[in-house]
Every structure is written in C-alpha cells, then in structure tokens.
Design an enzyme around this catalytic site. Sequence first.
Site, PDB file in Angstrom:
ATOM      1  N   GLU A 196       0.502  -1.017  -0.350  1.00 53.31           N
ATOM      2  CA  GLU A 196      -0.150  -0.081   0.163  1.00 53.31           C
ATOM      3  C   GLU A 196       0.694   1.187   0.116  1.00 53.31           C
ATOM      4  O   GLU A 196       0.620   1.930  -0.346  1.00 53.31           O
ATOM      5  CB  GLU A 196      -0.628  -0.273   1.047  1.00 53.31           C
ATOM      6  CG  GLU A 196      -2.086  -0.631   1.339  1.00 53.31           C
ATOM      7  CD  GLU A 196      -2.482  -1.256   2.069  1.00 53.31           C
ATOM      8  OE1 GLU A 196      -2.127  -1.865   3.358  1.00 53.31           O
ATOM      9  OE2 GLU A 196      -4.162  -1.465   2.623  1.00 53.31           O
ATOM     10  N   GLU A 223      -3.934  -9.426   3.614  1.00 50.23           N
ATOM     11  CA  GLU A 223      -4.530  -8.813   4.928  1.00 50.23           C
ATOM     12  C   GLU A 223      -5.795 -10.060   5.557  1.00 50.23           C
ATOM     13  O   GLU A 223      -6.253 -10.248   6.572  1.00 50.23           O
ATOM     14  CB  GLU A 223      -5.246  -7.442   4.831  1.00 50.23           C
ATOM     15  CG  GLU A 223      -4.382  -6.330   5.173  1.00 50.23           C
ATOM     16  CD  GLU A 223      -3.502  -6.246   3.729  1.00 50.23           C
ATOM     17  OE1 GLU A 223      -3.591  -6.529   2.437  1.00 50.23           O
ATOM     18  OE2 GLU A 223      -2.495  -4.847   3.215  1.00 50.23           O
TER      19      GLU A 223
END
Length: 721
Positions: free
Chosen positions: A110, A130
């Site tokens: 990210e 995640e």
Amino acid sequence: MQRGTTLEVQAGVAVITLRNPPVNSLHPEVLSSLFNHARQAQADSNVRAIVITGADGRFCAGFDINQFQQSSGGGGIDNRINDAFCEVIESGPKPTVAAVSTMALGGGCELALACNARVCTPGTSFGLPELQLGIIPGFGGTQRLPRAVGLQKAVEMMLTSKPIKEAAAKKLGLVDEVVPPGQLLEAAKNLALDMAAGKRARVQSLYRTDRLEPLGEALAVLQFARAQAAKQARNLKHPLLCLDAIQYGVEHGGRAGLQKEGECFAAAAALDTHKALVHIFFAQRSTKKIKGVTDGGLRPRPIKRVAVLGGGLMGSGIATACVLVGMEVLLKEVNQKFLEAGLGRIQSNLASRVKKGRMSEQAAQAAMARVKGALDYSDFGSVDMVIEAAIEDVRLKQDIFADLERACRKDAILSTNTSTINIDLVGAKTSCPDRIIGAHFFSPAHVMPLLEIVRTDRTSKQVILDTLEFSGKIKKTPVLVGNCTGFAVNRVFFPYTQAACMLVDMGLDPYRIDAAIAGFGMPMGPFRLSDLVGADVGLHVGKNVIESYPERCYPARIIQLLVDNKRLGEKTGSGFYKYDARRRASPNPELAPLVEQSRKGSGLMKQGVPPPKLSTQDIVEFIFFPVVNEGCRVIDECIVDKAADLDVAMVMGMGFPAYRGGLIFWADLVGADHICKRLEGWAQQFRGTALEGFFKPCAYLQACARSGTKLSAGKAGTSRL
Ligand SMILES: C[C@H](O)CC(=O)SCCNC(=O)CCNC(=O)[C@H](O)C(C)(C)COP(=O)(O)OP(=O)(O)OC[C@H]1O[C@@H](n2cnc3c(N)ncnc32)[C@H](O)[C@@H]1OP(=O)(O)O
C-alpha cells in the site's frame, strides 16, 4: 538497532529507508518516522524528488502484525495514517518513487501504491494478504489497487491473499520498471527526477479512473465476487467488508472510499476471526521454537541424502517431498516389482505437478534423477537420515531398525513414519535410542503441510533439532510431540468420529451430522472423511486407540459393519456415501440397513422413543467438546510443547478452520466453563454405562473451568525437554 527510517539527501533526491529487521514491518514508530521524514523532505528546498526503499534488501512486509496482539481494535490504525499517505507520499509537492526489493506486502504494498511510481528487482512479490489475517487492507489498498490494475485483478489479489511476482506486476502496470538489484536505487532516483522535471507523468493512483472497469461492469465483478466469497467462506464476514469498501470507492470516488475502508477495517478488526488468524500466524512460526532445543546453542546438521524405506503411498510421497527441494533419495523396497511401483508413484507425483503448471518438465526430470532405487542396505552408509515407511507391523519395524543400526553411519537419524506404534518399541532391538525419532507425515505426504515429529524420552536434542530443520527444508510445518498412541493429531481426533457414530446410534441422520460439521468450517464431515480415508484404515487406527484408552472410547459399530460388508468408502465406490465415476458423493441407499443394525447393537435408541432433538450447535458441541477434552489431556501430559502447537497441528493436520484459531483457541473463546458443564451433563446422562468415561471432563479441563484459567495457558514450566 532502533527501528524507524533514515533520510539521506543525494543530488536533489531524498532517500527514505525503512529500517525494522527482519522484514521492515510498519511498526507505529516506523510509520511516524516515515511521515516525519517525508514531511521534512517535502519541505526541503534542496530536494526535488523522494525515493522510499527498505533496508537489507527487503522493502516491507506490511504493518507490524505484533501490534494486533498487543492492542484491541486493529493495532491502533486510524484515518490519520491514510491522511498522511495522501498528503506527504501521494500528493505532496514532490513526486515519490518506491524502490522495492524482495517483497511489498500488505501495508508495504500500500505504501508502494501511494508512491507515484514503483521500480523493483527480479523476484519481488507484491500482494495484499490482509484477509489471511482476518482484516482488510487499511492503508488505502482497497482503493488504490483497483485503480492501478483494474478491479477484476485487484479483487482476486485481495480475496485470495496471493502475492504476484514482478513480471506479472509489470504486465499489470503495478510496477513501472524492473531492474537488477545493483541498479535499483539509481533507477528509482532517475525516475523520480524525471517526474519532478515533468519528463514523466506523475500518477496518483487514488484519483485514477482509466484502469477501472465501467460502473456496470465493475458492479457485476463485485456481485460475482460477493457470491463466490459467500460460497467459499460462508462463516467469514471480512471478505464481504473488503468488497464493501471497494464498492463504496467505485461508486463515490477514492477519497470517500478511504473513509469507508477505515470503517470496514475497524469492523473486521473487532471480529474474533481476526484474533484467531493472527494467533495462527504466530503459532505457525513458533512451532519451530522449542525451549531447550532451539535456544541452547546447538547447530542443526545439514541433511542432504535421505533413505526412504517403502515405496507405497506414504513412502513415495515422502520421497517426492525430499527430491522437490533438491535432496537425494535412496528408495528401498523388498523386491524389484515393488521398487518399480514406488519409483512410478514418485514419477507420477512429479508429472502431476508439471500438469498443474507448478514445475517445469525439466525440473521434474532433474528431481527424478535424484532418486536411486535400492533392494538392500549396501548404500545406506552414505545417508544422513532414514525415514521408514513400511507396513504397520511392530516386529517387522524392529528388525528393520536393527538392520539400519548396522548399515548406517553412527550419526545418521533413524526415523519412522508410523502413525500407531510406540516409537520406543520400534527401536527396541537397537542400542541407539538417542537417534530414533518419529516423522509422522500426513497423506498425501508431498502435499500435506504438517509433519508431526515424535520424540521419545531418549531422543537426543541434536536429533530433534536436525529433524525440525529437515522439516523446514521440505517445506512442512513441524509440530514436536511426545510419544503416545495417536501422538497429537490422531489422538485428539479419535472422539470426533466416535461421537459422530454415537449420534447416529442415537437416531440422528449421518448426512445431517456431516452438514453440521462442514457448516462449522471443517473441509468435510466425519462420515465423508471416513469414506475418504477408508473404513478399514479407520477401523485399524480405532482399534489401537481403543486398546490404549479403553475407559473413554465408543466402539463405532457402524464402521465395523461397513468393513464387514466391504463398503470401505471412496475406494470401493460405496460407504456412508455412494460415489459415481467422477468420485462425486451422494447419500447411499445401501447404508440404512447397516445403520439400523448398528443402532440395535448399541442399545442407544429405545423402542418407540424418538431421537433427541438436537440443534446444529448441539451437534457441533457433542462432537467437538470430547475432542477438546482429549486436547486438554494432551496439554496436561505435555505431549505438545505448547497449546498453540496443538492449534497448528489441528489446522494443518485435520483441516480445523484456521479462522477459528485452532482447537484450543476456539475452546477458549467458547469458554472452559461451558465446555466442562456440557461434558458433565452428558457424562451424567450416560452415568453407569461405558459412555460415562467418554464425556467425563479431564482434570485439566475441570481445573481451568473452576479457576477461569485459559486452556491455552498450558502447564507452565513442565516441558519434558
Ligand atoms: C494496514 C495494513 O493493510 C495491514 C497490514 O499490513 S497486515 C500485514 C500484512 N502482511 C502480511 O500478512 C505478511 C506476513 N508475512 C509473511 O507472509 C511472511 O512472513 C514473509 C513472506 C514476509 C516472510 O516469510 P519467511 O521468509 O518465510 O519468514 P517468516 O518466518 O514468515 O518471517 C520472518 C519473521 O518476520 C516476522 N514477520 C513477517 N511479517 C511480519 C509483519 N508484517 N509484522 C511483524 N512481523 C512480521 C515473522 O513473525 C518472523 O518472525 P520470527 O523470526 O520472530 O518468527
């Protein structure tokens, strides 16, 4: 070394380096240092562009997962972090480039996505895993990844948690350049300076729309993904929360999507699933850490050459696992015919990997060339380790081990893959008990990820350490266990089938029981599993268990009846289910008379009395609470080093849902007190019969229930090592 970032300005470029060994994870201190340095660089008039990289050849494996264990509510992640990513990384006055090597995972990916461009080295992985931790990407991944690579691919990457390699990333446009490691920083700096000079476009992923599918198509992709997620992971909410965040961004724009991502992240982080998956993440890594063995200064000896005795299903699978990682294997059989069959099985295991695109034809040939057949022990002097996988006959194994002691080097490890025989008995005719150990693989051995390593009281620490290391080499998760019937996995799971058979004898429909257990999250119910393993195999294992633990066993008549009637399961096309040519299961009409006979024999159904009315939850508890009870005995007897090891063993050996955190973690969520009370209730119901012992809570469970101690606490300071 202090964790954080360092800042160095070189010829107009500020290089910010993430530093937090071993994987530069984004601890709050690292994030805070990153943003401070980025702010400083953005404000520095000597700086024209910014490059962000990771120390020691690794970019970043994401947010520091330890934080999730230490604080409640998602490790303290809040919207301020996303605001900082926007303000000082993505849209500050100066362009940013990520210089990525080895990995950019989770928050690391990210961060790279928030930069205006990405340069990486060959072999680098990019991914948003995640969901594997029960959360959703929380640093803008749900918004930027779809805008960088398109919704279809982004959704796939997030829902599967599978990283992609640099070549695929380049093709998708996730990476701008792939360069050799020595040129990484230079290439990133040049790209950053080009952007600053207006020679290259500066891309802000959050505001891109060119890669997103048109709205109608995007919504259709999301709807399909929702249906898939609900089907494949019906008990899980967080994949749907992830899709909610993505969809909101598609409909309302990236910036609004970030806000929604924050809400969905917090909702996912509050679920037990998240706690359970984080527990499994660390538990899996801690099975290799054994007090007194891995912390005592001993060094593992390399294992390069392995002899496998027996080329049957197990032996050939074990040999395959070894050659796949470059080890040399000596495969011994009793005659030429069996040897050729064994070699053929290894060959077909490798061919199947080639067919699935998991290895090249060339690599398969090279792996096969590492196997050498043997009909006697003449070459055994050269092996570092032997894995015996002959039939389960104690006398035969004793003779084999006596031969092995004569044929092998004095320091070779002598291991057995027995699943039922006491390891001390296997080595009874040798004078080297310190070198004897159990290496219990699960079938198919080249696929299943668990290795139960069985130590006896006399196995040396060095041999335990070497076998742990060997396990890692062949890509298995090891769980070290003590020597007892069934070891940890088969022992803890024996009440599973027995309780299910008891319910059938009480009048419940076996298919309803299977549906309840599959609904709980097991890959299949106990009867479908019995068909897969084979009723004959189940009966054999069951007999050992009944001999060892007679006071707490329920002899499953129905399994005996299936064997008597040659309804062994999948392999005979008929068992609890019947199977078509494509091995698809459907209810077996031939089962009813056997069930009838079993019920009569058990005496658990009284004439004219209807079967008990049990809810799905009751079925789950009736089957799993006796399993928890046995798990408690295993902890109490120090058969496992720590309770978390049992969780890992159950998840990897029996398919207990990882998102429930493994058997004991789940039991603690349910509560020892509740489990104990229900078991006591059933013990009372069957008082005075042989079944009372099946349910009676063990001393450890009772003590935890009374004191409010977690079952996972274990028995402090009682390690056998
Ligand atoms: C807001 C954000 O969206 C949220 C997030 O970013 S959540 C985090 C997402 N990232 C991940 O899930 C990646 C998790 N890590 C991995 O998959 C693997 O560890 C890896 C591929 C990075 C490396 O694998 P491998 O080389 O086999 O080594 P492995 O033993 O797993 O890890 C090495 C050490 O790093 C630690 N580690 C790995 N990733 C970590 C992380 N993100 N945070 C903290 N520690 C981490 C491991 O616990 C282990 O510690 P140990 O040596 O004390 O046991």
